[in-house]
Scaffold this motif. Structure first.
Motif, PDB file in Angstrom:
ATOM      1  N   UNK A 616      37.991  38.882  26.760  1.00 21.27           N
ATOM      2  CA  UNK A 616      36.809  38.281  26.152  1.00 21.27           C
ATOM      3  C   UNK A 616      36.182  37.343  27.196  1.00 21.27           C
ATOM      4  N   UNK A 617      34.854  37.537  27.462  1.00 21.75           N
ATOM      5  CA  UNK A 617      34.180  36.897  28.604  1.00 21.75           C
ATOM      6  C   UNK A 617      33.207  35.840  28.102  1.00 21.75           C
ATOM      7  N   UNK A 618      33.220  34.685  28.781  1.00 18.99           N
ATOM      8  CA  UNK A 618      32.209  33.645  28.536  1.00 18.99           C
ATOM      9  C   UNK A 618      30.910  34.105  29.207  1.00 18.99           C
ATOM     10  N   UNK A 619      29.812  34.293  28.401  1.00 16.09           N
ATOM     11  CA  UNK A 619      28.562  34.839  28.943  1.00 16.09           C
ATOM     12  C   UNK A 619      27.857  33.867  29.879  1.00 16.09           C
ATOM     13  N   UNK A 840      46.692  42.423  33.940  1.00 18.20           N
ATOM     14  CA  UNK A 840      46.958  41.502  35.054  1.00 18.20           C
ATOM     15  C   UNK A 840      46.372  42.062  36.351  1.00 18.20           C
ATOM     16  N   UNK A 841      46.519  43.384  36.581  1.00 13.06           N
ATOM     17  CA  UNK A 841      45.961  44.008  37.784  1.00 13.06           C
ATOM     18  C   UNK A 841      44.442  43.960  37.766  1.00 13.06           C
ATOM     19  N   UNK A 846      39.304  42.196  39.902  1.00  9.30           N
ATOM     20  CA  UNK A 846      37.928  41.758  39.634  1.00  9.30           C
ATOM     21  C   UNK A 846      37.704  40.292  39.967  1.00  9.30           C
ATOM     22  N   UNK A 847      38.803  39.615  40.304  1.00  8.13           N
ATOM     23  CA  UNK A 847      38.664  38.210  40.672  1.00  8.13           C
ATOM     24  C   UNK A 847      38.482  37.275  39.500  1.00  8.13           C
ATOM     25  N   UNK A 848      38.791  37.757  38.310  1.00  6.17           N
ATOM     26  CA  UNK A 848      38.674  36.888  37.141  1.00  6.17           C
ATOM     27  C   UNK A 848      39.877  35.971  37.039  1.00  6.17           C
ATOM     28  N   UNK A 849      39.610  34.757  36.674  1.00  5.58           N
ATOM     29  CA  UNK A 849      40.692  33.814  36.401  1.00  5.58           C
ATOM     30  C   UNK A 849      40.382  33.084  35.109  1.00  5.58           C
TER      31      UNK A 849
END
Length: 850
Positions: A616-619, A840-841, A846-849
């Motif tokens: 779930x992504x913060x827009x 996790x991969x 994608x460089x998401x943290x």
């Protein structure tokens, strides 16, 4: 008891004449005839030598010896050796003047070597101030020494109420099983008070026999006799007629007891009436004519005398029982004048009385249950004992009556509770199945048809949850009454379980039977369009009905009920207030349902379920703020199965509860592991189904998952559907408040697809609204959907709620949602649901943290 007698060898008549205050000599022959016809055996014996001087006819009959053989014989010659010591002791006390008379039970030996039990009363005959002779009065009580009790009856389901009723019955009651070790299941308080034995003292019939009948010989004979009566009852009408026994109480006291029983399936219900006073009274009555008169008048046992079929005497107890004020009111009447036209078994009182008199003439005595009418018209049930006393060609009958109305009513009430549903008064499952088996057998013999209807209330659980179980019970009573109005005289309605009923409709016409049954089902369903009034409130309910027809849908009770239930299952699946006829393919559908259920149970045991996680992504920032846990099933032979293929079955079967419990535990464990690995702000979202939410263990399941994993409650987001919030509002409010106090986040899933209400958004204080994918995919194509999404976002913002859009699949859509003020998004634009390792991969690639 003194008399003046000149001759040392005076006979029995002379002695008795002297004892009765010197009757006129002309009365001697008549008195001798009475003595010879008396139901007692009477002997005159020399007190010092113990030798018999005279006996009456019944003494000869009882002892099995000829009169000439008895005269001059000592009573010690035919007394059983084991009883001799007690007899001698009593005689010594009697001769010494320590006691005025004595009574005892002992054994006599007959010439053929057999032994009999007698009840004996011995009194002295005083001559010249000293006891020179004594009179012995005996009665053959061998039959009374050969009885014991048994009884069985199922107290399954309504035990607390049964115990209360049974403990209030003034008659001793016990229930025992008929098979195996014949355990005693219950004794009421009156049983304990009467005999002293608690249930733990007599857990089985064998222990009762050993303690209540300590004499081995008596126990063996009486149990054989009772066993034969029980076998006849089980193969016949189920009743064991009243029988007399002598029962040894816990304190050693011996009571004479009248025992009767009723067999029902594998249970025996036994009722016991203490007739010790009656037996003692009868013994005293037989001592002499004078004592008979006195006891006749004074005894509390209702006693009457009949001569040639009409009352010639009645004691005060009889007058009181029959509610006559004066003796003259009953003299000259016949038993028929005090009996209804018909007895409870359907036979006329006149016909049954004639049979009873015939049996009395054949055996000398007879016992029976008889319905009588008091002077004020009230009916009651009496246990009558009739003894014939032939005299001078006339038929003299001595009748005692014991009012057993309470005992009979208590037994009838017990049978009602065992075979009737205590709440609705309808036949219960056992009784209903028995009736259906009988009707199927009848239909088979007459080549007729019948229909079985399974009826189940729609969403009855919500009535209980919303209004409480008391109102739910009242509703069930109203439903039972309304269903009863659709029955014909030959039909059967029973309550199978909580909100499930069964109808057996007889004589269904073979031609056009489907349209006939459809019409009946529609009338039943239509009758529930009107509300049921309960405590001033109107409650609406509806039914679903499954129908199976004999013989095409089953040739026996079990298959008809099973197929009707299968049809009900299909009716439930198609919606509320509907009916379905059984069709063979339904068995296939049900089989598939059962197979999936079995596979789901095995999946839990074999750990075949896995969780995938969709980010779930913060827009605004593009950061991963959370993941939604989604279940998958690695089903052997089927590959990876998506939830749409099994969740509905899990909901219907109730397996959603253990599956949901596993999802909670696994999701919390994984979230805690990611936190420990450095993803400190990641929120774990878990869906809760309606089936999970309304089960009382859910709160504890959530807290157990958090406690076992160590996850901070603030990072658990529970997603609830709108349907959960709209049912049983108080339960939802309490549960939501409980979780909010513990800082657990709450979201409304699929917002906008149900009956959305601003009121419940305010009351339930959730944290996030999840906008359904059906609105998101048409955001650029449909102005109404765009307006609805914008309204949702604005409403959420005004209530300080976050919004998350699901099903976001392209960048333009994500940007539009951001511009409209939506806070978060999830969908294939970012990633599909992934196993933990793959997620996790993906985060690394994608460089998401978080």
């Amino acid at each position: 008891m003194e008399y003046d007698h000149q001759e040392q060898g005076g006979n029995l008549t002379d002695i008795v004449m002297g004892m009765t205050l010197k009757k006129r000599p002309s009365s001697a022959a008549r008195l001798r005839a009475i003595l010879d016809q008396a139901p007692l055996g009477i002997a005159l014996t020399d007190s010092l030598t113990g030798r018999i001087q005279d006996v009456n006819a019944n003494f000869v009959t009882i002892t099995g010896r000829k009169r000439k053989d008895l005269l001059g014989l000592a009573w010690m010659d035919f007394t059983h050796p084991d009883d001799l010591r007690a007899d001698l002791d009593q005689m010594a006390r009697l001769i010494a003047g320590e006691i005025p008379y004595f009574q005892m039970d002992k054994r006599y030996l007959r010439p053929d070597g057999s032994e009999i039990w007698i009840g004996m009363t011995v009194a002295p005959v005083t001559e010249a101030g000293a006891p020179r002779r004594h009179i012995s009065m005996i009665q053959d009580i061998t039959a009374a020494k050969r009885m014991q009790e048994k009884l069985q009856m199922d107290l399954a389901a309504n035990e607390r109420q049964l115990r209360k009723i049974l403990n209030n019955i003034p008659t001793p009651i016990c229930v025992n099983t008929l098979g195996g070790d014949q355990r005693i299941l219950f004794v009421n308080e009156q049983f304990v008070a009467t005999f002293g034995y608690e249930l733990e003292d007599i857990p089985t019939l064998d222990t009762w026999a050993e303690r209540a009948y300590p004499d081995d010989h008596y126990r063996r004979i009486s149990f054989d006799e009772w066993g034969q009566a029980l076998a006849e009852a089980r193969s016949g009408h189920g009743e064991i007629s009243p029988r007399e026994y002598r029962v040894t109480c816990k304190d050693g006291h011996v009571r004479d007891v009248l025992i009767s029983g009723r067999v029902q399936d594998d249970l025996l219900l036994v009722s016991l009436i203490d007739i010790s006073a009656l037996k003692q009274a009868q013994a005293v009555l037989r001592e002499s004519e004078e004592r008979f008169r006195k006891l006749f008048e004074d005894t509390r046992l209702a006693t009457v005398l009949l001569e040639d079929g009409r009352y010639i005497a009645a004691n005060q107890a009889a007058l009181a029982m029959l509610r006559f004020d004066h003796l003259d009111q009953i003299i000259g009447l016949t038993p028929g004048d005090l009996s209804p036209a018909l007895q409870p078994d359907g036979r006329s009182s006149v016909e049954k009385a004639a049979d009873l008199m015939r049996l009395t003439r054949e055996s000398g005595t007879q016992e029976a249950e008889w319905t009588l009418i008091r002077a004020d018209g009230e009916h009651f049930i009496g246990h009558v004992t009739i003894t014939q006393i032939p005299q001078g060609g006339k038929e003299l009958l001595h009748i005692t009556t014991l009012d057993i109305t309470e005992q009979k009513n208590a037994r009838d009430q017990l049978e009602f509770l065992v075979f009737r549903d205590a709440l609705t008064g309808l036949p219960n499952r056992e009784f209903g199945q028995t009736r259906l088996e009988q009707e199927v057998a009848s239909a088979s013999r007459h080549q007729a048809s019948l229909a079985v209807l399974y009826l189940d209330l729609d969403k009855f659980k919500y009535i209980n949850d919303t209004h409480g179980h008391r109102v739910g019970d009242l509703l069930l009573q109203g439903v039972a009454l309304r269903l009863s109005q659709h029955l014909r005289a030959a039909d059967t309605l029973c309550r199978l379980s909580a909100d499930e009923f069964m109808m057996a409709l007889l004589e269904v016409r073979s031609d056009h039977y489907l349209s006939q049954l459809a019409s009946i089902c529609e009338r039943i369903l239509a009758s529930f369009a009107e509300p049921i009034l309960i405590e001033g409130r109107q409650l609406f309910t509806s039914l679903s009905i499954g129908v199976a027809v004999y013989p095409q849908d089953g040739s026996d009770c079990e298959s008809l009920m099973r197929h009707a239930h299968t049809a009900l299952f299909e009716a439930k699946k198609s919606g509320q207030q509907s009916y379905r006829f059984f069709e063979p393919h339904m068995n296939d559908d049900l089989l598939r349902f059962v197979q999936i259920c079995d596979a789901l149970r095995m999946a839990l045991e074999r750990k075949e379920f896995v969780l995938h996680y969709q980010p779930q992504i913060d827009l605004r920032t593009g950061r991963v703020v959370g993941v939604e846990a989604l279940i998958r099933w690695h089903r052997p032979g089927h590959g990876l199965v998506m939830p749409g293929a099994f969740i509905e079955t899990a909901e219907e079967s109730g397996l959603i509860i253990p599956i949901g419990r596993w999802v909670l535990a696994e999701a919390c464990r994984q979230a805690a592991a990611w936190h420990a690995a450095g993803w400190h702000r990641l929120v774990m979202a878990v869906n809760l189904s309606a089936g999970q939410f309304h089960q009382p263990q859910l709160r504890q399941d959530v807290m157990n998952a958090l406690d076992d994993s160590g996850l901070d409650p603030a990072f658990l987001d529970l997603e609830l559907t709108e349907s959960i919030l709209l049912k049983n509002e108080q339960l939802v409010l309490d549960t939501v408040a409980y979780w909010k106090e513990r800082h657990i986040q709450l979201s409304i899933d699929d917002f906008g697809t149900g009956y959305s209400s601003l009121a419940y958004l305010k009351r339930f204080k959730v944290d996030k609204l999840k906008i359904d994918r059906s609105f998101i995919i048409n955001l650029f194509k449909n102005d109404e959907d765009r307006a609805i999404v914008l309204a949702m976002i604005q409403i959420a913002r005004s209530l300080n709620l976050r919004t998350i859009a699901e099903g976001v699949e392209d960048t333009a859509l994500a940007e539009q949602l951001r511009v409209m003020g939506c806070d978060e998004a999830q969908g294939y634009l970012y990633a599909k649901a992934l196993p933990a390792a793959d997620l996790e991969q993906w985060m690394e690639d994608t460089g998401h943290e978080p």
